[in-house]
Design an enzyme around this catalytic site. Structure first.
Site, short mmCIF file in Angstrom:
data_model
loop_
_atom_site.label_atom_id
_atom_site.label_comp_id
_atom_site.label_asym_id
_atom_site.label_seq_id
_atom_site.Cartn_x
_atom_site.Cartn_y
_atom_site.Cartn_z
N PRO A 155 -14.88 -40.66 -22.08
CG PRO A 155 -16.82 -41.72 -22.87
CD PRO A 155 -15.32 -41.67 -23.08
CE1 TYR A 156 -12.59 -44.11 -14.51
CE2 TYR A 156 -10.47 -43.61 -15.51
CZ TYR A 156 -11.21 -44.01 -14.41
OH TYR A 156 -10.58 -44.30 -13.23
CB VAL A 157 -10.41 -38.73 -19.48
CG1 VAL A 157 -9.55 -37.50 -19.18
CG2 VAL A 157 -9.54 -39.95 -19.73
CE LYS A 195 -11.30 -40.93 -11.28
NZ LYS A 195 -11.91 -41.36 -9.99
#
Lengths: 216, 216
Positions: free
Chosen positions: A130-132, A135
Site C-alpha cells: 500500500p505504501y509503494v 508513492k
C-alpha cells in the site's frame, strides 16, 4: 530561494531545514502540523506555517505563497495505519502539488520511495505494497504536471550520521542511506537546475553529494 | 455484447451477472477470486475467470480478452482494512482500466461512490475519507483515458429488494439505493450508448430504470 518544507518536523525534514538555513542561497519555511513544533525551526531562524496535510489545498497554497520551491518530505512511513498511507503519502502529496500550482510555485522536489514503478507494487510484501502504491500514484501525479520537478528515490533510510558521499542514478543497487544525506541531496538538487524533470535512486556511496548531483 | 464483471462475487456483482444473463443482448463473464466461487455463475450459464485483483495487469487483461465491455464492481467496502482500500478500490480499479486498454476493450462501466470529488474527501468522516480518496483517484484515472466510460455514483447501498425505479442525474439528493437496482442501472447503461463519457449519481426514486438512463 525560499523553500517550503512540507513535513519539516520529520527526521529528514529537520536535517533539511537546518542545511537550508546553513546555505547561502536558500532560506526555509517549515510547514508543521502543530504550533508546539515551531521552536526547533524558529531557533534555526526559519519561518514556520502551521498546516495539517489533511486540510484542503487552499490551506497548503496559503503556506506556499511567496516561496520559490516546495519540498515534500512528509510521510506516514511504511508502518503507520494504512488509512494514513492514502491520506498523507498519496492525497497529501497530490494536494501539495496542486497547492504549488495554485500558488504559482514552479519548483518541486519530491522525496519518494526507492522503487515506485508498477512492477514494484506487485513485487512488494503485502504489508508494504500500500505504501509503494501510494508513492507510485503521487509520483505519477507530479510527473503529469508542468512543474519543475525532481523526484528522489532513496534506499532504506537510517539514522546513521551522514558521510556526504552517495551513489545516485536512474537505477542503482538497493542499499541504505542516512536521512542526513538525503537532506543534503535535496539541497544540492535545489541548487542544480540540471535535476529539473529528473528522478533518481539514491543510496550511500563514494561520490561527494555535489558531484553526484551535478552529473545526474 | 460480452461483459466481464470484475468483482462478480460481490453483492452487486451477483445481481449483475444474473441480469446480464437474462438480457437478450448481453452475456457475462464473471471474474472471481477463487475457483470455489464459480458454481453460482456457471449455474447461470456465465463464463468465469479466476483472477485476484491483486495480480498484475496481464492477468486481468487475459480475463478481458475477447469481451466487449468491462464493469468494475469490486470493492473492499468502506469498512475493510485500509490496506485493501488502496490495493483494491484504487490500484485494482486502475489495473482493470489498464487491462481494458491492453486487451482492446473500449467500453468500461465503473461503480464508484456517491461523491468522489476533491471536496468530498475533505468533508468525509476520518474513517471514510480513505475510501473516498481511493475512489476519487480511480475515477480520475478512468476519465483520463480514451475508453468509452460510464461512472455510476450510487447512494447508500442496501440489500432491499429493488423496485426498478430510480432517480439518476449529475447531482441528486443523497439517499439509499438497493444493490439490485444498481445492477439494473449497469445493464441499462451498457444498453444505452448515450451514457458513454458520462457520470451520474443514483438513488432510489420514481422513474423506471430504462427511462432514467435514456435521458442521462
Amino acid at each position: 530561494m525560499k523553500v517550503l518544507v512540507v513535513g519539516a518536523n520529520g527526521q529528514i525534514g529537520k536535517h533539511l531545514v537546518s542545511f537550508i538555513q546553513d546555505s547561502d542561497s536558500l532560506e526555509a519555511k517549515a510547514m508543521i502540523r502543530k504550533q508546539e513544533q515551531a521552536d526547533f525551526f524558529e531557533n534555526l531562524g526559519a519561518d514556520t506555517a502551521v498546516v495539517d496535510l489533511e486540510q484542503d489545498i487552499d490551506a497548503i497554497a496559503k503556506a506556499a505563497e511567496g516561496v520559490d520551491a516546495i519540498v515534500f518530505t512528509a510521510g506516514s512511513g511504511p508502518h503507520t495505519g494504512k488509512d494514513k498511507t492514502i491520506m498523507v503519502d498519496l492525497d497529501g502529496a497530490v494536494k501539495t502539488v496542486e497547492a504549488a500550482k495554485a500558488a504559482g510555485v514552479k519548483r518541486f522536489v519530491m522525496i519518494s520511495s526507492f522503487d515506485t514503478r508498477r512492477e514494484a507494487i506487485q513485487a512488494a510484501p503485502e504489508s508494504f505494497a500500500p505504501y509503494v502504491a501510494a508513492k507510485h500514484y503521487a509520483d505519477k501525479w507530479l510527473k503529469g504536471t508542468d512543474l519543475d520537478y525532481t523526484i528522489i528515490h532513496p534506499g532504506i533510510l537510517t539514522n546513521d550520521k551522514g558521510t556526504a558521499q552517495v551513489n545516485a542514478g536512474v537505477e542503482v543497487e538497493r542499499g541504505e542511506i542516512p536521512r542526513e544525506d538525503v537532506a543534503r541531496v535535496v539541497v544540492a538538487s535545489l541548487e542544480n537546475e540540471n535535476t529539473i524533470g529528473k528522478e533518481f535512486q539514491l543510496v550511500a556511496g563514494s561520490v561527494p553529494v555535489k558531484e553526484a548531483i551535478r552529473s545526474i
